[in-house]
Design a protein around this motif. Sequence first.
Motif, short mmCIF file in Angstrom:
data_model
loop_
_atom_site.label_atom_id
_atom_site.label_comp_id
_atom_site.label_asym_id
_atom_site.label_seq_id
_atom_site.Cartn_x
_atom_site.Cartn_y
_atom_site.Cartn_z
N LEU A 50 -8.30 -1.62 -12.21
CA LEU A 50 -8.09 -2.29 -10.91
C LEU A 50 -7.06 -1.52 -10.09
CD1 LEU A 50 -8.58 -4.60 -8.95
CD2 LEU A 50 -6.88 -5.94 -10.23
N LEU A 51 -6.00 -1.06 -10.75
CA LEU A 51 -4.98 -0.29 -10.04
C LEU A 51 -5.58 0.98 -9.43
CD1 LEU A 51 -2.09 0.29 -9.16
CD2 LEU A 51 -1.69 1.26 -11.46
N GLN A 52 -6.45 1.65 -10.18
CA GLN A 52 -7.08 2.87 -9.67
C GLN A 52 -7.88 2.60 -8.40
OE1 GLN A 52 -6.64 5.91 -10.39
NE2 GLN A 52 -6.23 6.18 -12.54
N VAL A 53 -8.58 1.47 -8.36
CA VAL A 53 -9.34 1.10 -7.16
C VAL A 53 -8.39 0.98 -5.96
CG1 VAL A 53 -10.69 -0.76 -6.08
CG2 VAL A 53 -11.21 -0.02 -8.42
N HIS A 54 -7.28 0.28 -6.16
CA HIS A 54 -6.33 0.09 -5.06
C HIS A 54 -5.64 1.40 -4.67
CE1 HIS A 54 -6.95 -4.15 -4.77
NE2 HIS A 54 -6.66 -4.33 -6.05
N LEU A 55 -5.30 2.22 -5.66
CA LEU A 55 -4.67 3.51 -5.35
C LEU A 55 -5.60 4.41 -4.56
CD1 LEU A 55 -2.84 4.14 -8.73
CD2 LEU A 55 -1.74 3.84 -6.49
N LYS A 56 -6.88 4.42 -4.91
CA LYS A 56 -7.84 5.26 -4.18
C LYS A 56 -7.96 4.80 -2.73
CE LYS A 56 -8.69 8.03 -7.46
NZ LYS A 56 -7.94 9.27 -7.46
N LYS A 57 -7.96 3.49 -2.51
CA LYS A 57 -8.02 2.95 -1.15
C LYS A 57 -6.76 3.34 -0.36
CE LYS A 57 -9.76 0.14 2.03
NZ LYS A 57 -10.90 0.48 2.82
N LEU A 58 -5.60 3.22 -0.99
CA LEU A 58 -4.34 3.60 -0.35
C LEU A 58 -4.31 5.10 -0.05
CD1 LEU A 58 -1.95 1.41 -2.49
CD2 LEU A 58 -2.17 1.27 0.01
N GLU A 59 -4.84 5.89 -0.97
CA GLU A 59 -4.86 7.34 -0.76
C GLU A 59 -5.82 7.70 0.37
OE1 GLU A 59 -4.51 11.21 -3.60
OE2 GLU A 59 -5.86 9.63 -4.29
#
Length: 103
Positions: A50-59
């Motif tokens: 889940l964190l990876q999904v949010h980090l990719k969106k932020l990136e």
Amino acid sequence: MEAGAPDGDDLVEILATLASPHRMRVVAALSGGRNYVSRLARELGISRALLQVHLKKLESAGLVTSSLEVSEDGKAMNYYEVVPFSVHLTPEAVKRASATLSQ
């Protein structure tokens, strides 16, 4: 458009990205300094997936950057950090940004 102010499409993306409580928490956690995914997931109490999904969106929105590093024991660790940003919202800023929207 004033220097450094996001255009309409960028402003929509930034605001939509930060509209998530999880992503706001990620930015808040990273504002204290860069961190790697596993530790950040533990600190936030969410899964790495889940964190990876949010980090990719932020990136994608340009709010964080990542760098892959190899630890002394040979493990690949993906570090993330906040890109300094400032969004000053006023009715006039929204009006200027809306004039540049592509849709």
